[in-house]
Enzyme design. Structure first.
Site, short mmCIF file in Angstrom:
data_model
loop_
_atom_site.label_atom_id
_atom_site.label_comp_id
_atom_site.label_asym_id
_atom_site.label_seq_id
_atom_site.Cartn_x
_atom_site.Cartn_y
_atom_site.Cartn_z
CG ASP A 327 -1.91 1.33 1.39
OD1 ASP A 327 -2.23 1.59 0.25
OD2 ASP A 327 -2.19 1.57 2.33
CG ASP A 599 -2.86 1.83 6.46
OD1 ASP A 599 -3.21 1.57 5.21
OD2 ASP A 599 -1.95 2.89 6.55
CG ASP A 603 -4.63 -1.81 2.62
OD1 ASP A 603 -4.59 -1.81 1.46
OD2 ASP A 603 -4.22 -1.28 3.22
#
Length: 860
Positions: A327, A599, A603
């Site tokens: 990410d 996070d 995700d």
């Protein structure tokens, strides 16, 4: 109603279907709840304790050990059976403890719901439990509120919602009631919707609840988590495969020995006992325990290096990782908007002060709170050694025109050094529209077209770096009580400030290390493509020729097209949770071991689908942590690389233990097989073999498991083999086993008189017993490295030294304690025989060292 794409409808169309003024009536609330359900997430059904316990005994190696333990009990070898069963029980206990982390993802998703929400029912505002919200409810949204369900905005006043945990976008999104989205708009582009788990960062609004519970976007993620199965790790599969091979090998070897022994007229019971003892020797019973303990020690080391691993085999999986899907927001970047560039013809402190005063962020407990863009400007002022809090107190705000999405400007009137000063902050074009003057050498003069062009070029330059650029203008007024139109007119241009969520400082080195280690790093973000590409290039993630694609472009690809393209794509922007799952699956189809970092709520499914999921511990949502195999306590991408290095070290050490155990076992097998084929008296009786396995298999193998990392461990490519034993390792196991077996047979033949006139079987067995046991202990030092000499690493592993001393004492105790010596049916050796034994036991070590030297010279 829940299937309606509300974001594609105009406000007028929404108003014809629901009451956007008075909300639902009490009876309508009941009907809606009965039809669409409560605003709760459904928990996954937890597997029973018995089924989870059974899972601990599925590995082939464990099954073989249990069978061996049962057979040993039948023939009076209770001690060895107890040792084997204790190892099996240890594995089961550790496995159960680790699995009790269970699946906390759905519970974490539920915990994210707001305890209360403000609704309008029967024309009155009231607070209700978030679980009691129903489809059709009219919700009130204020700054600081968590969004309790999916909502179609019907009123908006400077409303912005932070959706990073769901979409991955780093800045709050402006929401507009009158906005109409295209049917294929992704979540991050639906500006007339607010979604469960979002937070209102600015402004005020109202909206109609369009989905609750499992029908919300967060609920869909919960469903993905339910559908994602936990797959066995590479280490589990490799150990299982090894167990099958060893099991088949043990059966074949035992069958040959039993058959040949019976054909040579040996006692069938004695030969069966020999075959069983050999079966236990061929299958290294200490391997599961060694692997478990080595992994557990690795977990402890990683805790000290800011990574908490929740599943033991996941540590080794990291060592096999060949792709990291990361990410962006909060992982590769700091998740804090920061002013990176500015431009002004005047004093930078005047620009920073103006940005600070025309700003609604405030300091709370030492930290700036408010809109991330405005807090970035306030922090910037402090970095210029400006007393920000004092300036806000001294230069009082006496009037303001709040920001709105139409003007895209915010204006305040502050008293600065006794002068009433207008400050206007906003988008560059929007501010330039109300600017008439510029300042040259302290004098205010009409702005020129050349100056405007210079401003626009600077804006374009900053924009090309994906910076969010704001402009500031000012003027002096006599009366603060003037109309908004008069406030924002005939302004003097001051300057520009560009900001971005910057990369973490350590990320560049971490990505470089990953690339040296043959690991591909891919960015997957919900942010805009321009921003993602700029960050990707800055940190060295994007390489020449790599593509940047968006979620829409990904939707246009079928799975086959994605499979063909996935290795050429470096950055994915504006993606959804489903996209992340497809990307990971495509990499896995290519045979890669995929690690995923993240996070946010968005995700979580990908963290669970990946071979190893790593969640951020500080800024990460509980959902992400619950779905992950590993939690980074410092939110540092570089910690993932550290964990990969530790994983490689662990895998290397497990392979060292395997090489040691199997080469020793090959030696034992060779000794018995040759003796039976040539119809010799047994060089070793079953109790000898079992004792040597007990002494030499456990502590040295475990000590090898805590060896330090090899030099250059992160300069080699990831291992892609599905087997723990490659051809090179197989060759080393074979020839080293032959050396150990050959030395033992020579000792037996010498002691029994086959090579020397004087001798007997008891002396030969005693010499074989000593040679086999001690040559295996000495051989453990050869396993430190397949290339480096034992003389360069002898003192590096103090645990191996300790293990050798303890095991040597155990071997000598059998030889020199009379009662034990009699139990083992061993004799005593004179000085001459001891000299021969000591010389023979070092032969395998000497030959291995010569082979290393030949290999090293061959490389040069």
């Amino acid at each position: 109603m829940k299937d309606t794409k509300w974001y594609t409808q105009t406000l007028e169309e929404v108003s014809t279907r629901v009451d956007v003024v008075n909300g639902l009536t009490t009876s309508q609330v009941m009907e809606s709840r009965e039809k669409f359900g409560e605003n709760k997430l459904v928990e996954a059904k937890r597997r029973s304790f018995f089924l989870r316990l059974l899972d601990q005994f599925k590995d082939v190696t464990i099954v073989i050990l249990i069978i061996a333990a049962v057979i040993n009990v039948q023939f009076g070898e209770a001690v060895d059976s107890i040792v084997i069963l204790a190892i099996v029980a240890l594995n089961a206990v550790i496995g159960m403890v680790q699995e009790d982390k269970a699946d906390k993802s759905l519970k974490a998703l539920q915990d994210m719901s707001t305890p209360t929400a403000k609704v309008i029912r029967d024309g009155k505002e009231q607070a209700v439990n978030s679980h009691d919200i129903v489809v059709g409810d009219l919700i009130i949204l204020d700054a600081g509120d968590l969004v309790a369900a999916d909502i179609r905005i019907t009123k908006s006043n400077s409303l912005t919602v932070q959706e990073a945990s769901l979409t991955g976008e780093s800045v709050p999104v402006e929401k507009h009631a009158d906005y109409v989205c295209a049917e294929d708009a992704v979540l991050g582009d639906r500006k007339n919707m607010a979604y469960s788990s979002g937070m209102v960062s600015y402004g005020r609004g109202q909206g109609i609840v369009t989905a609750v519970g499992m029908d919300t976007e967060v609920g869909k993620i919960a469903q993905l988590l339910n559908e994602t199965k936990n797959e066995p790790t590479p280490l589990q599969m490799q150990l299982n495969q090894l167990g099958k091979v060893l099991g088949i090998g043990a059966i074949i070897a035992c069958g040959i020995i039993l058959l040949v022994g019976v054909l040579n007229n040996h006692d069938p019971l004695e030969m069966f006992l020999t075959a069983v003892s050999l079966a236990v020797a061929v299958v290294p019973e200490s391997l599961p325990a060694v692997a478990t303990i080595v992994l557990a020690l690795g977990v402890q080391r990683l805790v000290e290096r800011h990574a908490i691993v929740r599943n033991l085999p996941s540590v080794e999986t990291l060592g096999s990782a060949s792709v990291i899907c990361s990410d962006k927001t909060g992982t590769l970047t700091q998740n804090v908007m920061t002013v990176m560039e500015y431009w002004t013809e005047g004093d930078v402190k005047e620009l920073a002060q103006g940005m600070l005063l025309c700003n609604d962020s405030r300091k709370n407990n030492g930290a700036w709170v408010g809109d991330p863009t405005e807090t970035a400007l306030s922090v910037w002022a402090e970095t210029l050694d400006m007393p920000a809090t004092e300036l806000l107190t001294q230069h009082v705000r006496i009037n303001e025109v709040p920001f709105d999405s139409t003007r895209k400007r915010m204006s305040t009137i502050n008293v600065i050094d006794g002068v009433k000063t207008v400050l206007v902050k906003g988008g560059v074009d929007e501010v330039l529209n109300v600017v008439k003057y510029m300042e040259v050498d302290g004098k205010v003069v009409p702005i020129t077209s050349e100056y405007i062009q210079e401003i626009q070029e600077k804006n374009k330059e900053m924009g090309s770096k994906a910076l969010r650029v704001l402009a500031l203008a000012k003027k002096v007024v006599e009366d603060e009580n003037i109309e908004a139109a008069e406030i924002e007119s005939e302004l003097v241009f001051v300057g520009l400030a560009g900001m971005i969520d910057p990369p973490r400082p350590e990320v560049v080195d971490a990505i470089r290390t990953s690339k040296n280690a043959g690991i591909k790093v891919v960015m997957i973000t919900g942010d805009h493509a321009i921003t993602a590409e700029a960050i990707g290039r800055e940190i060295g993630l994007l390489e020449e020729g790599q593509l940047v694609i968006t979620g829409k472009e990904l939707d246009a690809m079928d799975d086959d097209e994605l499979f063909n393209q996935v290795e050429h794509i470096g950055v994915y922007a504006r993606v959804s949770p489903e996209h992340k799952m497809r990307i990971i699956s495509a990499w896995k189809k290519h045979g890669h071991i995929v690690a995923m970092t993240g996070d946010g709520v968005n995700d979580a499914p990908a963290l669970k689908r990946a071979d190893i999921g790593a969640a951020m511990g500080i800024v990460g949502t509980e959902v992400a942590k619950g779905a992950a195999d590993m939690v980074l306590t410092d939110d540092n991408f570089a910690t993932v690389v550290v964990a990969i290095e530790e994983g490689r070290r662990i895998k290397d050490n497990i392979k060292k233990a395997i090489a040691y155990l199997l080469s020793c076992n090959v030696g034992e097998l060779l000794v018995l097989l040759i003796a039976i084929l040539f119809d010799w008296p047994a060089p070793l009786i079953p109790i000898h073999i079992l004792w040597i396995n007990l002494v030499t298999d456990s502590l040295p193998a475990l000590a090898l498991g805590v060896d330090g990392a090899e030099e250059g461990i992160m300069d080699r490519k990831p291992e892609t083999s599905k087997s723990l034993i490659n051809k090179g390792m197989m060759w080393r196991i074979a020839y080293q086993g032959v050396l150990i077996g050959g030395a033992t047979l020579f000792a037996y033949m010498y002691g029994s008189g086959m090579l020397w006139e004087a001798g007997d079987v008891e002396t030969g067995q005693t010499m074989a017993f000593i040679t086999l046991g001690f040559s295996q202990l000495i051989h453990s030092y050869s396993i430190h490295s397949s290339e480096k000499s034992v003389f360069t690493s002898f003192w590096k592993n103090k645990y191996l030294l300790l293990a050798t001393l303890v095991n040597a004492a155990m071997m000598l105790a059998v030889l020199f304690i009379p009662a034990v010596n009699d139990l083992f049916k061993l004799g005593t050796l004179d000085l001459h025989h001891w000299e021969i034994v000591v010389g023979i036991m070092f032969i395998p070590l000497a030959v291995v060292e010569i082979m290393k030297l030949i290999k090293l010279n061959g490389k040069h």
